[in-house]
Design a protein around this motif. Structure first.
Motif, PDB file in Angstrom:
ATOM      1  N   ARG A   1      61.253 -49.040 -15.172  1.00  0.00           N
ATOM      2  CA  ARG A   1      60.558 -47.789 -15.527  1.00  0.00           C
ATOM      3  C   ARG A   1      61.541 -46.611 -15.464  1.00  0.00           C
ATOM      4  NH1 ARG A   1      58.597 -44.326 -17.280  1.00  0.00           N
ATOM      5  NH2 ARG A   1      56.661 -43.172 -16.956  1.00  0.00           N
ATOM      6  N   GLN A   2      62.429 -46.625 -14.480  1.00  0.00           N
ATOM      7  CA  GLN A   2      63.389 -45.541 -14.286  1.00  0.00           C
ATOM      8  C   GLN A   2      64.411 -45.476 -15.436  1.00  0.00           C
ATOM      9  OE1 GLN A   2      64.118 -43.098 -11.805  1.00  0.00           O
ATOM     10  NE2 GLN A   2      65.737 -42.531 -13.247  1.00  0.00           N
ATOM     11  N   LEU A   3      65.003 -46.615 -15.765  1.00  0.00           N
ATOM     12  CA  LEU A   3      66.090 -46.605 -16.747  1.00  0.00           C
ATOM     13  C   LEU A   3      65.576 -46.746 -18.172  1.00  0.00           C
ATOM     14  CD1 LEU A   3      68.595 -48.920 -14.829  1.00  0.00           C
ATOM     15  CD2 LEU A   3      68.768 -46.447 -15.071  1.00  0.00           C
ATOM     16  N   GLY A   4      64.531 -47.515 -18.334  1.00  0.00           N
ATOM     17  CA  GLY A   4      64.015 -47.773 -19.675  1.00  0.00           C
ATOM     18  C   GLY A   4      64.984 -48.648 -20.461  1.00  0.00           C
ATOM     19  N   ARG A   5      64.507 -49.130 -21.590  1.00  0.00           N
ATOM     20  CA  ARG A   5      65.328 -50.009 -22.431  1.00  0.00           C
ATOM     21  C   ARG A   5      66.644 -49.327 -22.806  1.00  0.00           C
ATOM     22  NH1 ARG A   5      63.217 -54.070 -25.640  1.00  0.00           N
ATOM     23  NH2 ARG A   5      61.161 -53.128 -25.758  1.00  0.00           N
ATOM     24  N   GLU A   6      66.498 -48.046 -23.184  1.00  0.00           N
ATOM     25  CA  GLU A   6      67.679 -47.297 -23.634  1.00  0.00           C
ATOM     26  C   GLU A   6      68.671 -47.071 -22.494  1.00  0.00           C
ATOM     27  OE1 GLU A   6      65.947 -44.191 -26.537  1.00  0.00           O
ATOM     28  OE2 GLU A   6      67.630 -43.302 -25.432  1.00  0.00           O
ATOM     29  N   GLY A   7      68.120 -46.714 -21.332  1.00  0.00           N
ATOM     30  CA  GLY A   7      68.973 -46.423 -20.172  1.00  0.00           C
ATOM     31  C   GLY A   7      69.731 -47.655 -19.706  1.00  0.00           C
ATOM     32  N   ILE A   8      69.066 -48.803 -19.740  1.00  0.00           N
ATOM     33  CA  ILE A   8      69.746 -50.041 -19.315  1.00  0.00           C
ATOM     34  C   ILE A   8      70.883 -50.334 -20.291  1.00  0.00           C
ATOM     35  CG2 ILE A   8      69.482 -52.533 -18.986  1.00  0.00           C
ATOM     36  CD1 ILE A   8      66.569 -51.942 -18.065  1.00  0.00           C
ATOM     37  N   ALA A   9      70.581 -50.231 -21.595  1.00  0.00           N
ATOM     38  CA  ALA A   9      71.612 -50.510 -22.604  1.00  0.00           C
ATOM     39  C   ALA A   9      72.792 -49.554 -22.443  1.00  0.00           C
ATOM     40  CB  ALA A   9      71.013 -50.390 -24.000  1.00  0.00           C
ATOM     41  N   ARG A  10      72.472 -48.269 -22.229  1.00  0.00           N
ATOM     42  CA  ARG A  10      73.540 -47.263 -22.116  1.00  0.00           C
ATOM     43  C   ARG A  10      74.408 -47.533 -20.881  1.00  0.00           C
ATOM     44  NH1 ARG A  10      71.266 -42.384 -21.136  1.00  0.00           N
ATOM     45  NH2 ARG A  10      69.442 -42.876 -22.388  1.00  0.00           N
ATOM     46  N   MET A  11      73.749 -47.910 -19.791  1.00  0.00           N
ATOM     47  CA  MET A  11      74.494 -48.171 -18.546  1.00  0.00           C
ATOM     48  C   MET A  11      75.420 -49.378 -18.718  1.00  0.00           C
ATOM     49  SD  MET A  11      72.922 -49.500 -14.999  1.00  0.00           S
ATOM     50  CE  MET A  11      72.128 -50.782 -15.937  1.00  0.00           C
ATOM     51  N   VAL A  12      74.897 -50.444 -19.302  1.00  0.00           N
ATOM     52  CA  VAL A  12      75.718 -51.652 -19.494  1.00  0.00           C
ATOM     53  C   VAL A  12      76.897 -51.323 -20.413  1.00  0.00           C
ATOM     54  CG1 VAL A  12      75.703 -53.989 -20.473  1.00  0.00           C
ATOM     55  CG2 VAL A  12      73.821 -53.255 -19.018  1.00  0.00           C
ATOM     56  N   GLU A  13      76.610 -50.610 -21.498  1.00  0.00           N
ATOM     57  CA  GLU A  13      77.687 -50.239 -22.434  1.00  0.00           C
ATOM     58  C   GLU A  13      78.720 -49.355 -21.748  1.00  0.00           C
ATOM     59  OE1 GLU A  13      75.473 -48.400 -25.586  1.00  0.00           O
ATOM     60  OE2 GLU A  13      74.536 -50.315 -26.151  1.00  0.00           O
ATOM     61  N   SER A  14      78.238 -48.419 -20.926  1.00  0.00           N
ATOM     62  CA  SER A  14      79.155 -47.512 -20.242  1.00  0.00           C
ATOM     63  C   SER A  14      80.041 -48.298 -19.265  1.00  0.00           C
ATOM     64  CB  SER A  14      78.345 -46.440 -19.507  1.00  0.00           C
ATOM     65  OG  SER A  14      79.142 -45.823 -18.547  1.00  0.00           O
ATOM     66  N   ASN A  15      79.449 -49.228 -18.515  1.00  0.00           N
ATOM     67  CA  ASN A  15      80.248 -50.056 -17.590  1.00  0.00           C
ATOM     68  C   ASN A  15      81.328 -50.825 -18.352  1.00  0.00           C
ATOM     69  OD1 ASN A  15      77.756 -51.070 -15.064  1.00  0.00           O
ATOM     70  ND2 ASN A  15      78.926 -49.202 -15.307  1.00  0.00           N
ATOM     71  N   VAL A  16      80.962 -51.340 -19.514  1.00  0.00           N
ATOM     72  CA  VAL A  16      81.931 -52.116 -20.307  1.00  0.00           C
ATOM     73  C   VAL A  16      83.048 -51.195 -20.803  1.00  0.00           C
ATOM     74  CG1 VAL A  16      82.212 -53.483 -22.429  1.00  0.00           C
ATOM     75  CG2 VAL A  16      80.265 -53.902 -20.905  1.00  0.00           C
ATOM     76  N   ALA A  17      82.681 -49.996 -21.249  1.00  0.00           N
ATOM     77  CA  ALA A  17      83.698 -49.048 -21.734  1.00  0.00           C
ATOM     78  C   ALA A  17      84.631 -48.637 -20.593  1.00  0.00           C
ATOM     79  CB  ALA A  17      83.016 -47.820 -22.340  1.00  0.00           C
ATOM     80  N   VAL A  18      84.072 -48.420 -19.403  1.00  0.00           N
ATOM     81  CA  VAL A  18      84.905 -48.046 -18.249  1.00  0.00           C
ATOM     82  C   VAL A  18      85.840 -49.213 -17.888  1.00  0.00           C
ATOM     83  CG1 VAL A  18      84.884 -47.430 -15.789  1.00  0.00           C
ATOM     84  CG2 VAL A  18      83.240 -46.370 -17.339  1.00  0.00           C
ATOM     85  N   ALA A  19      85.307 -50.435 -17.935  1.00  0.00           N
ATOM     86  CA  ALA A  19      86.149 -51.609 -17.633  1.00  0.00           C
ATOM     87  C   ALA A  19      87.314 -51.680 -18.611  1.00  0.00           C
ATOM     88  CB  ALA A  19      85.307 -52.889 -17.694  1.00  0.00           C
ATOM     89  N   GLN A  20      87.025 -51.436 -19.885  1.00  0.00           N
ATOM     90  CA  GLN A  20      88.095 -51.511 -20.887  1.00  0.00           C
ATOM     91  C   GLN A  20      89.156 -50.433 -20.645  1.00  0.00           C
ATOM     92  OE1 GLN A  20      85.682 -51.564 -24.376  1.00  0.00           O
ATOM     93  NE2 GLN A  20      85.748 -53.796 -24.503  1.00  0.00           N
ATOM     94  N   ALA A  21      88.682 -49.216 -20.333  1.00  0.00           N
ATOM     95  CA  ALA A  21      89.624 -48.114 -20.100  1.00  0.00           C
ATOM     96  C   ALA A  21      90.458 -48.386 -18.842  1.00  0.00           C
ATOM     97  CB  ALA A  21      88.863 -46.801 -19.973  1.00  0.00           C
ATOM     98  N   MET A  22      89.807 -48.868 -17.792  1.00  0.00           N
ATOM     99  CA  MET A  22      90.534 -49.167 -16.548  1.00  0.00           C
ATOM    100  C   MET A  22      91.579 -50.255 -16.790  1.00  0.00           C
ATOM    101  SD  MET A  22      87.489 -49.234 -13.720  1.00  0.00           S
ATOM    102  CE  MET A  22      88.461 -49.927 -12.399  1.00  0.00           C
ATOM    103  N   ALA A  23      91.163 -51.287 -17.512  1.00  0.00           N
ATOM    104  CA  ALA A  23      92.084 -52.402 -17.760  1.00  0.00           C
ATOM    105  C   ALA A  23      93.284 -51.919 -18.567  1.00  0.00           C
ATOM    106  CB  ALA A  23      91.348 -53.520 -18.497  1.00  0.00           C
ATOM    107  N   ALA A  24      93.020 -51.071 -19.563  1.00  0.00           N
ATOM    108  CA  ALA A  24      94.132 -50.549 -20.381  1.00  0.00           C
ATOM    109  C   ALA A  24      95.059 -49.706 -19.511  1.00  0.00           C
ATOM    110  CB  ALA A  24      93.573 -49.739 -21.548  1.00  0.00           C
ATOM    111  N   GLY A  25      94.470 -48.877 -18.647  1.00  0.00           N
ATOM    112  CA  GLY A  25      95.270 -48.027 -17.762  1.00  0.00           C
ATOM    113  C   GLY A  25      96.136 -48.870 -16.834  1.00  0.00           C
ATOM    114  N   MET A  26      95.570 -49.935 -16.292  1.00  0.00           N
ATOM    115  CA  MET A  26      96.336 -50.771 -15.349  1.00  0.00           C
ATOM    116  C   MET A  26      97.392 -51.600 -16.086  1.00  0.00           C
ATOM    117  SD  MET A  26      93.495 -51.904 -12.572  1.00  0.00           S
ATOM    118  CE  MET A  26      92.179 -50.748 -12.220  1.00  0.00           C
ATOM    119  N   ALA A  27      97.054 -52.026 -17.308  1.00  0.00           N
ATOM    120  CA  ALA A  27      98.027 -52.819 -18.079  1.00  0.00           C
ATOM    121  C   ALA A  27      99.272 -51.987 -18.384  1.00  0.00           C
ATOM    122  CB  ALA A  27      97.381 -53.307 -19.369  1.00  0.00           C
TER     123      ALA A  27
END
Ligand code: PLP
Length: 462
Positions: A345-371
């Motif tokens: 109820r708190q996140l909603g369909r959109e909020g869950i999708a946005r959070m998962v996408e954001s986590n993936v984008a942060v993972a990609q940016a972090m990995a690129a930074g560390m590489a």
């Protein structure tokens, strides 16, 4: 209760800046809590204050935005609040009669879950403590259905003398699936491990070979989201083979199944809907407080058969009602549906999708930074939210292991961010899991700097 609420608020307010690593060790914490059994009771406020004081700096910062250890969600404040109410209401969410609202909210939460993950809406769901138990419950249903096909009633007659079940499992499956097999009497060792590729995906050729190596009931265990690499098995290739062999395909999707919630990422779990059962967590990507997991089974009858039991004093639910305990191992149980419902109820369909996408984008940016750090190596491409880094450049494996472990130790000591070590293909790596709704791009950038600083300190022999 008010005191606990204000202590909790204070803790959560300060968590972003708090040390990611507890500074009090286990022996000291045991010493603090230990004492003779209290002979008399005490004042509630004093006890709660004392508890907070004794646990101080022994609480790991898993709710901090730069916590990347294991795969841990944030225990979102809304879920925590719903969980407080759950405790205050003190419901025993075994059945409709004992806990009508807890049963109703769970029924709706699991309907929402099936919709969000786009799995068969007629599947049954057990709300359990986590993916370990979800794997167990799902595989118990699989065991029941597969043995029933060859005329064996495992619920009544057990496994002694039963026709053998063949279990196929990817060589990079999560350790908790082996635990589930152990608990179920299917044996953690008597499995046929299917060879995997560099990222941990089952090789369809070897899967086909394994399937052809014998006859009789088959349970195939795939995964959606490998713990180190985040990849999923090739469901489209495996599922038809299992179906043709009359087998049951179970998927461990503790976190990876949530990629289904995002239109941009759902292709990563394409074909997972072809399985017969799925295990996933609420306390990872749904951000519920601990604990919450879901055992999802296409064949609701097999699920109920494997889990339910009766007694004269336990009135069965009416046809249009759902008893929570019919889908899990326990009778008395926590009403996890309240927090699960509140988080959806708190996140909603959109909020869950946005959070998962954001986590993936942060993972990609972090990995690129560390590489980009000299002497660091990204161990494999980032597919989802999990990635691994290793240090040492061209040095030999042993030295690379030493440098990597020293870097992760240093990172934990500096306590700006937290990640842990893992073994991958025989070499030590630092594994990062971006799975908290609190983590931002800025947290990712700060973490890259912290990793660089730790690595520099190791190089300098500090
Ligand atoms: C792929 C996978 N399966 C199963 C589990 C076990 O989940 P839980 O600890 O919630 O029981 C995990 C935990 O990280 C996981 O990543």
């Amino acid at each position: 209760m008010r005191l606990a609420a204000s202590m909790a608020e204070e803790f959560r307010r300060d968590i972003a800046e708090a040390e990611a690593t507890p500074t009090a060790g286990y022996p000291e914490l045991v010493r603090r809590f230990r004492g003779p059994v209290p002979e008399t009771g005490g004042d509630a406020e004093d006890i709660i204050r004392e508890l907070g004081e004794l646990a101080r700096n022994g609480i790991r910062g898993t709710t901090a935005p730069r916590f990347f250890g294991w795969v841990i969600g944030n225990s979102h404040p809304t879920g925590v609040a719903a969980d407080w109410l759950t405790s205050a209401w003190g419901q025993n969410a075994a059945n409709v009669q004992a806990a009508p609202a807890a049963s109703a909210v769970e029924a709706v939460a699991v309907e929402w879950l099936l919709d969000l993950l786009d799995l068969p809406r007629t599947a049954s769901v057990g709300v359990v403590t986590g993916a370990t138990v979800a794997n167990f419950v799902s595989l118990a249903a699989a065991r029941s259905a597969q043995l029933r096909k060859v005329g064996w009633n495992v619920e009544a007659d057990g496994l002694f003398g039963a026709p053998p079940i063949r279990v196929l499992i990817g060589a990079d499956a999560h350790t908790t699936v082996y635990a589930a097999l152990k608990f179920l009497g299917l044996g953690a060792r008597r499995v046929r491990e299917v060879a995997t590729d560099d990222l941990g995906r089952m090789l369809p050729g070897d899967f086909e070979k394994a399937l052809g190596e014998g006859e009789g009931p088959v349970i195939a265990i795939a995964q959606c989201g490998q713990i180190n690499t985040g990849v999923s098995d090739p469901f489209h290739e495996i599922a038809p083979m299992v179906r043709d062999a009359g087998g049951w395909m179970h998927v461990d999707g503790a976190f990876g199944l949530w990629s289904r919630s995002s239109p941009k990422l759902r292709h990563l779990a394409d074909g997972v809907e072809l399985a017969d059962s799925w295990a996933t967590d609420g306390h990872k990507w749904l951000q519920t407080p601990y604990d919450c997991g879901f055992a999802i089974v296409r064949d609701a009858e097999a699920h109920r058969r494997a889990m339910s039991f009766s007694a004269s004093y336990l009135p069965p639910a009416n046809e249009d009602e759902r008893d929570p305990s019919a889908y899990v191992m326990e009778l008395s149980r926590r009403a996890r549906g309240f927090a699960a419902w509140a988080m959806i109820r708190q996140l909603g369909r959109e909020g869950i999708a946005r959070m998962v996408e954001s986590n993936v984008a942060v993972a990609q940016a972090m990995a690129a930074g560390m590489a980009a750090i000299e002497g660091a190596e990204l161990v494999c491409p980032v597919e989802l939210n999990q990635f691994m880094v290793r240090f040492g450049g061209d040095c030999d494996v042993e030295e690379g292991d030493r440098l990597t472990l020293a870097t992760v130790q240093r990172l934990q000591k500096e306590s700006i961010a937290f990640a842990g070590p893992a073994l991958w293909r025989g070499q030590w790596v630092i594994r990062f899991s971006v799975s908290s709704c609190a983590t931002t791009m800025e947290d990712g950038a700060i973490t890259v700097e912290a990793v660089l600083s730790a690595w520099k300190a190791v190089q300098a022999g500090a």
